[in-house]
Scaffold this active site. Sequence first.
Site, PDB file in Angstrom:
ATOM      1  N   LYS A 100       6.437   2.137  -1.835  1.00 40.76           N
ATOM      2  CA  LYS A 100       5.464   3.015  -1.191  1.00 40.76           C
ATOM      3  C   LYS A 100       5.494   2.808   0.306  1.00 40.76           C
ATOM      4  O   LYS A 100       5.478   1.653   0.736  1.00 40.76           O
ATOM      5  CB  LYS A 100       4.104   2.648  -1.763  1.00 40.76           C
ATOM      6  N   LYS A 120       5.162  -2.440  -0.775  1.00 35.29           N
ATOM      7  CA  LYS A 120       4.216  -1.565  -0.092  1.00 35.29           C
ATOM      8  C   LYS A 120       4.265  -1.886   1.393  1.00 35.29           C
ATOM      9  O   LYS A 120       3.937  -3.006   1.809  1.00 35.29           O
ATOM     10  CB  LYS A 120       2.809  -1.781  -0.644  1.00 35.29           C
TER      11      LYS A 120
HETATM   12  C1  PBG Z   1      -5.001   0.536  -0.873  1.00 36.46           C
HETATM   13  C2  PBG Z   1      -4.181   1.748  -0.972  1.00 36.46           C
HETATM   14  C3  PBG Z   1      -3.734   2.559   0.064  1.00 36.46           C
HETATM   15  C4  PBG Z   1      -3.023   3.600  -0.527  1.00 36.46           C
HETATM   16  C5  PBG Z   1      -3.053   3.411  -1.897  1.00 36.46           C
HETATM   17  N1  PBG Z   1      -3.751   2.242  -2.157  1.00 36.46           N
HETATM   18  C6  PBG Z   1      -3.992   2.533   1.522  1.00 36.46           C
HETATM   19  C7  PBG Z   1      -3.746   1.369   2.359  1.00 36.46           C
HETATM   20  O1  PBG Z   1      -3.040   0.435   2.022  1.00 36.46           O
HETATM   21  O2  PBG Z   1      -4.290   1.398   3.455  1.00 36.46           O
HETATM   22  C8  PBG Z   1      -2.381   4.711   0.228  1.00 36.46           C
HETATM   23  C9  PBG Z   1      -2.044   5.922  -0.550  1.00 36.46           C
HETATM   24  C10 PBG Z   1      -1.778   7.132   0.265  1.00 36.46           C
HETATM   25  O3  PBG Z   1      -1.665   7.092   1.500  1.00 36.46           O
HETATM   26  O4  PBG Z   1      -1.671   8.204  -0.349  1.00 36.46           O
HETATM   27  N2  PBG Z   1      -6.025   0.521  -1.815  1.00 36.46           N
END
Ligand code: PBG
Length: 334
Positions: free
Chosen positions: A256, A203
């Site tokens: 991601k 991520k």
């Molecule tokens: C954190 C989380 C995020 C997303 C999914 N889980 C945001 C972040 O890390 O700030 C992002 C998903 C998206 O942008 O569609 N709980």
Amino acid sequence: MRSDMTGGYPLARPRRLRRTPALRALVAETSLRPRDLVLPLFVKEGIAEPQPVSSMPGVGQHTRDSLRKAAAGAADAGVGGLIVFGVPAAKDGRGSAADDPAGISQLALADLRAEVGDACVIMADLCLCEYTDHGHCGVLTEGGEVANDATVERYAAIAVAQAAAGADMVAPSGMMDGQVAAIRKALDAAGRADVGICAYSAKYASAFYGPFREAAEGAPAFGDRASHQADPANAAEALREVALDIDEGADMVMVKPALAYLDIIQTVADSVTVPVAAYQVSGEFAMVEAAAARGWLDRDRVIMETLTAIRRAGAGVILSYWAAEVARWLRGGV
Ligand code: PBG
């Protein structure tokens, strides 16, 4: 004259296989099924009506009631899974609502289980940013840093609460070191060896999460997430995170965002034997919707092209805000 040419014309003519839709369908290397898609859903505590999210047209914060309806529609369209994000009415420093059995995500998970049964996989996003008053993904040290080990303890408790509420899989998205092992241990100790872990392993610290932070109300009040999410400059770092997570017991790993990280999806898919998921995140959604609204892109074709590219790169599972709509297209509906 080259051996494949005669009289100046090529003998091999790839265009022959592209001539008709039937030929193209026959030789297509990549395909998308409704079951490959997972729909992210937001549910907010204490609202009487669903709330639109301005940066994500068509996506909203659900009430418990509208969440059930959206889930039923998605299940009906044949999506493979749902992933739930809870937005609590009250937040505090430790994100107490996240593992409260009466907290919004637990109530929503139970609602979803009651609504769709086993028709699709129910996943729970596991993080603290929606639940903390400072918007960080964990508890903070006095100096305002996200404290790794104390946060991981919170994640373990949240996993157990989400499992008890009905999640088939928990999806830790906080990028803390050791989070998968701690969650696995806690689930097993709670007698929930049956509940799986879909780890957000690769991520990245991405600007593509902007619209999500409006939807989930989880923007950090200060600072950013660069000290725990992966650096967009790196690929080996993602592989290392994936290897650690699998070692710690991840049943599935996720990359991601998706579109800007197709190389990472491909490398991960080539190097692991667990299923690989990719998250087509909020910013990817918003870019296409915004351009389409201006008539600058053919929305539906771009959606299919991006999803196909993510599959082609090697993702077996795709999280997408278009999941239910695309599932309906794929089944020939409207
Ligand atoms: C954190 C989380 C995020 C997303 C999914 N889980 C945001 C972040 O890390 O700030 C992002 C998903 C998206 O942008 O569609 N709980």
